[in-house]
Motif scaffolding. Structure first.
Motif, PDB file in Angstrom:
ATOM      1  N   MET A  38       0.838  -1.205   0.000  1.00 56.82           N
ATOM      2  CA  MET A  38       0.000   0.000   0.000  1.00 56.82           C
ATOM      3  C   MET A  38       0.870   1.251   0.000  1.00 56.82           C
ATOM      4  O   MET A  38       1.752   1.393   0.842  1.00 56.82           O
ATOM      5  N   GLY A  39       0.609   2.147  -0.917  1.00 53.41           N
ATOM      6  CA  GLY A  39       1.431   3.337  -1.058  1.00 53.41           C
ATOM      7  C   GLY A  39       0.920   4.530  -0.278  1.00 53.41           C
ATOM      8  O   GLY A  39      -0.002   4.434   0.545  1.00 53.41           O
ATOM      9  N   SER A  40       1.501   5.690  -0.554  1.00 51.57           N
ATOM     10  CA  SER A  40       1.134   6.933   0.110  1.00 51.57           C
ATOM     11  C   SER A  40      -0.326   7.279  -0.157  1.00 51.57           C
ATOM     12  O   SER A  40      -0.810   7.149  -1.288  1.00 51.57           O
ATOM     13  N   GLY A  41      -1.033   7.694   0.875  1.00 51.47           N
ATOM     14  CA  GLY A  41      -2.419   8.121   0.716  1.00 51.47           C
ATOM     15  C   GLY A  41      -3.433   7.001   0.667  1.00 51.47           C
ATOM     16  O   GLY A  41      -4.633   7.254   0.529  1.00 51.47           O
ATOM     17  N   VAL A  42      -2.986   5.744   0.774  1.00 51.18           N
ATOM     18  CA  VAL A  42      -3.906   4.606   0.707  1.00 51.18           C
ATOM     19  C   VAL A  42      -4.440   4.284   2.102  1.00 51.18           C
ATOM     20  O   VAL A  42      -3.681   4.190   3.064  1.00 51.18           O
ATOM     21  N   ASP A  43      -5.744   4.113   2.207  1.00 51.53           N
ATOM     22  CA  ASP A  43      -6.391   3.803   3.478  1.00 51.53           C
ATOM     23  C   ASP A  43      -6.410   2.288   3.689  1.00 51.53           C
ATOM     24  O   ASP A  43      -7.132   1.581   2.981  1.00 51.53           O
ATOM     25  N   PRO A  44      -5.646   1.760   4.637  1.00 53.19           N
ATOM     26  CA  PRO A  44      -5.593   0.299   4.819  1.00 53.19           C
ATOM     27  C   PRO A  44      -6.896  -0.304   5.322  1.00 53.19           C
ATOM     28  O   PRO A  44      -7.150  -1.497   5.119  1.00 53.19           O
ATOM     29  N   HIS A  45      -7.737   0.511   5.988  1.00 59.29           N
ATOM     30  CA  HIS A  45      -9.013  -0.007   6.485  1.00 59.29           C
ATOM     31  C   HIS A  45      -9.913  -0.463   5.335  1.00 59.29           C
ATOM     32  O   HIS A  45     -10.701  -1.396   5.484  1.00 59.29           O
ATOM     33  N   LEU A  46      -9.808   0.212   4.199  1.00 55.02           N
ATOM     34  CA  LEU A  46     -10.695  -0.058   3.072  1.00 55.02           C
ATOM     35  C   LEU A  46     -10.025  -0.833   1.941  1.00 55.02           C
ATOM     36  O   LEU A  46     -10.681  -1.206   0.977  1.00 55.02           O
ATOM     37  N   TYR A  47      -8.726  -1.076   2.079  1.00 49.02           N
ATOM     38  CA  TYR A  47      -7.966  -1.661   0.975  1.00 49.02           C
ATOM     39  C   TYR A  47      -8.370  -3.117   0.716  1.00 49.02           C
ATOM     40  O   TYR A  47      -8.505  -3.911   1.644  1.00 49.02           O
ATOM     41  N   LYS A  48      -8.565  -3.440  -0.567  1.00 51.83           N
ATOM     42  CA  LYS A  48      -8.898  -4.800  -0.970  1.00 51.83           C
ATOM     43  C   LYS A  48      -7.713  -5.412  -1.724  1.00 51.83           C
ATOM     44  O   LYS A  48      -7.158  -4.794  -2.633  1.00 51.83           O
ATOM     45  N   THR A  49      -7.360  -6.616  -1.357  1.00 52.16           N
ATOM     46  CA  THR A  49      -6.212  -7.296  -1.963  1.00 52.16           C
ATOM     47  C   THR A  49      -6.469  -7.577  -3.445  1.00 52.16           C
ATOM     48  O   THR A  49      -7.532  -8.063  -3.817  1.00 52.16           O
ATOM     49  N   THR A  50      -5.486  -7.266  -4.277  1.00 56.24           N
ATOM     50  CA  THR A  50      -5.586  -7.528  -5.709  1.00 56.24           C
ATOM     51  C   THR A  50      -4.805  -8.790  -6.077  1.00 56.24           C
ATOM     52  O   THR A  50      -4.048  -9.333  -5.269  1.00 56.24           O
ATOM     53  N   ARG A  51      -4.973  -9.244  -7.314  1.00 49.72           N
ATOM     54  CA  ARG A  51      -4.210 -10.411  -7.775  1.00 49.72           C
ATOM     55  C   ARG A  51      -2.719 -10.117  -7.761  1.00 49.72           C
ATOM     56  O   ARG A  51      -1.901 -10.983  -7.426  1.00 49.72           O
ATOM     57  N   ASP A  52      -2.348  -8.893  -8.146  1.00 49.68           N
ATOM     58  CA  ASP A  52      -0.936  -8.516  -8.127  1.00 49.68           C
ATOM     59  C   ASP A  52      -0.381  -8.557  -6.703  1.00 49.68           C
ATOM     60  O   ASP A  52       0.772  -8.943  -6.485  1.00 49.68           O
ATOM     61  N   ASP A  53      -1.204  -8.142  -5.732  1.00 53.18           N
ATOM     62  CA  ASP A  53      -0.763  -8.190  -4.333  1.00 53.18           C
ATOM     63  C   ASP A  53      -0.481  -9.620  -3.905  1.00 53.18           C
ATOM     64  O   ASP A  53       0.545  -9.910  -3.268  1.00 53.18           O
ATOM     65  N   VAL A  54      -1.390 -10.521  -4.236  1.00 54.39           N
ATOM     66  CA  VAL A  54      -1.212 -11.931  -3.866  1.00 54.39           C
ATOM     67  C   VAL A  54       0.052 -12.476  -4.518  1.00 54.39           C
ATOM     68  O   VAL A  54       0.827 -13.225  -3.895  1.00 54.39           O
ATOM     69  N   ARG A  55       0.293 -12.083  -5.763  1.00 55.18           N
ATOM     70  CA  ARG A  55       1.495 -12.533  -6.467  1.00 55.18           C
ATOM     71  C   ARG A  55       2.758 -12.060  -5.736  1.00 55.18           C
ATOM     72  O   ARG A  55       3.707 -12.829  -5.550  1.00 55.18           O
ATOM     73  N   GLU A  56       2.756 -10.794  -5.319  1.00 54.08           N
ATOM     74  CA  GLU A  56       3.918 -10.266  -4.580  1.00 54.08           C
ATOM     75  C   GLU A  56       4.080 -10.963  -3.242  1.00 54.08           C
ATOM     76  O   GLU A  56       5.200 -11.292  -2.827  1.00 54.08           O
ATOM     77  N   LEU A  57       2.972 -11.177  -2.545  1.00 55.17           N
ATOM     78  CA  LEU A  57       3.041 -11.853  -1.252  1.00 55.17           C
ATOM     79  C   LEU A  57       3.606 -13.265  -1.404  1.00 55.17           C
ATOM     80  O   LEU A  57       4.402 -13.722  -0.568  1.00 55.17           O
ATOM     81  N   MET A  58       3.214 -13.953  -2.466  1.00 53.92           N
ATOM     82  CA  MET A  58       3.695 -15.312  -2.675  1.00 53.92           C
ATOM     83  C   MET A  58       5.175 -15.324  -3.065  1.00 53.92           C
ATOM     84  O   MET A  58       5.883 -16.304  -2.814  1.00 53.92           O
ATOM     85  N   ARG A  59       5.668 -14.248  -3.670  1.00 55.01           N
ATOM     86  CA  ARG A  59       7.082 -14.163  -4.041  1.00 55.01           C
ATOM     87  C   ARG A  59       7.969 -13.877  -2.835  1.00 55.01           C
ATOM     88  O   ARG A  59       9.159 -14.192  -2.843  1.00 55.01           O
TER      89      ARG A  59
END
Length: 305
Positions: free
Chosen positions: A27-48
């Motif tokens: 999550m970058g600058s200005g992103v609200d983590p309370h509302l953030y939804k995981t994307t496919r790219d996020d899952v890919r990075e997490l798995m790497r």
């Protein structure tokens, strides 16, 4: 490679891992983590990632299930896991969850250093001494910042130590630095601010003759603007004291885009807006001047020590 969810956690891993650790931030600058939804790219990075770090205490609410699933196959760490339970705040409207915004108290966030240092040392024991030394250095820097916060907020006249912000992200900040804190919304930005709450805060602003209220970089301004309009309709002028960083740090590549810069900004701007004494450029002289555009402030982060 280490993957971190929010900026505050990523910065912690960068400080301790140094050149030994590549850090990917979800999550970058200005992103609200309370509302953030995981994307496919996020899952890919997490798995790497070889190791994964997140804040915990339900801050990354919608991502928690994903983190738990990945934790079955690789090391996943909540950096707040070592903070003593009795230290955590649990406001009445939090549905039994602890307030996750612990980084707002620098002395509390410093307790998270050991989690990262031990995790990196276990994964890369050959360089454990380097991680231990980096952790000790960073702990000393956070101790200096915490003292700065205590001293600068102490300079605000007692009757003016009232911090009104967009949502309840500053309760630990208030406890650590002796401020009364009121948020328009609850702990999560998913909660809506009702008309009754707005009116109650307008009454508070008028009765206490509050001079400044604060917006947050990751939360819409509309509720704070409603407070200003409501107070004006009753003959009292209140201004936006500053934009504060709550659930996200400042722009990447700036001093405010680091954890120390983020808290230096918050402490300095709150102290000055409420009538206290603090240098305009903050503890390290690296804050962009009040009112300067974040997009043009990358030079403010140069030379950070």
């Amino acid at each position: 490679m280490a993957v971190a969810t929010v900026g505050m956690v990523a910065d912690l891993v960068r400080e301790i891992g140094g050149d030994r650790v590549e850090v990917v931030q979800i999550m970058g600058s200005g992103v609200d983590p309370h509302l953030y939804k995981t994307t496919r790219d996020d899952v890919r990075e997490l798995m790497r990632g070889d190791l994964i770090f997140y804040s915990g205490l339900m801050l990354e609410g919608k991502m928690t299930d994903t983190l738990e699933k990945i934790g079955r196959t690789k090391p996943v760490y909540a950096v707040t896991e070592r903070i003593r339970p009795e230290y955590l705040l649990e406001p009445e409207d939090s549905a039994g969850h602890s307030d996750p915004h612990v980084w707002m108290d620098v002395s509390a966030w410093a307790q998270c250093i050991v989690v990262v240092a031990q995790a990196l040392s276990e994964y890369d024991p050959e360089h454990a001494e380097e991680y231990t030394q980096a952790a000790a250095r960073y702990a000393a820097e956070l101790e200096e910042l915490h003292r700065y916060g205590q001293e600068r907020i102490a300079s605000v006249p007692a009757e003016r130590r009232l911090l009104i912000t967009s949502h309840d992200a500053f309760n630990y900040f208030g406890r650590a630095y002796d401020l009364e804190v009121v948020g328009v919304q609850g702990l999560s930005t998913e909660s809506e601010a009702g008309l009754q709450q707005i009116n109650r805060l307008v009454d508070l602003i008028v009765d206490r003759e509050v001079q400044a209220v604060f917006v947050e970089s990751s939360v819409p301004r509309k509720n704070i603007e409603s407070l200003i309009d409501g107070a004006r309709s009753r003959g009292h002028e209140v201004v936006i004291g500053s934009e504060l960083y709550s659930d996200a740090m400042g722009p990447e590549g700036t001093y405010e885009g680091t954890y120390i810069g983020m808290l230096d900004h918050n402490i300095t701007r709150v102290a000055r807006a409420l009538g206290g004494q603090a240098p305009d450029r903050g503890l390290r002289g690296q804050l962009r001047p009040a009112g300067a555009s974040p997009e043009n402030s990358s030079a403010a982060g140069e030379g950070e020590g």
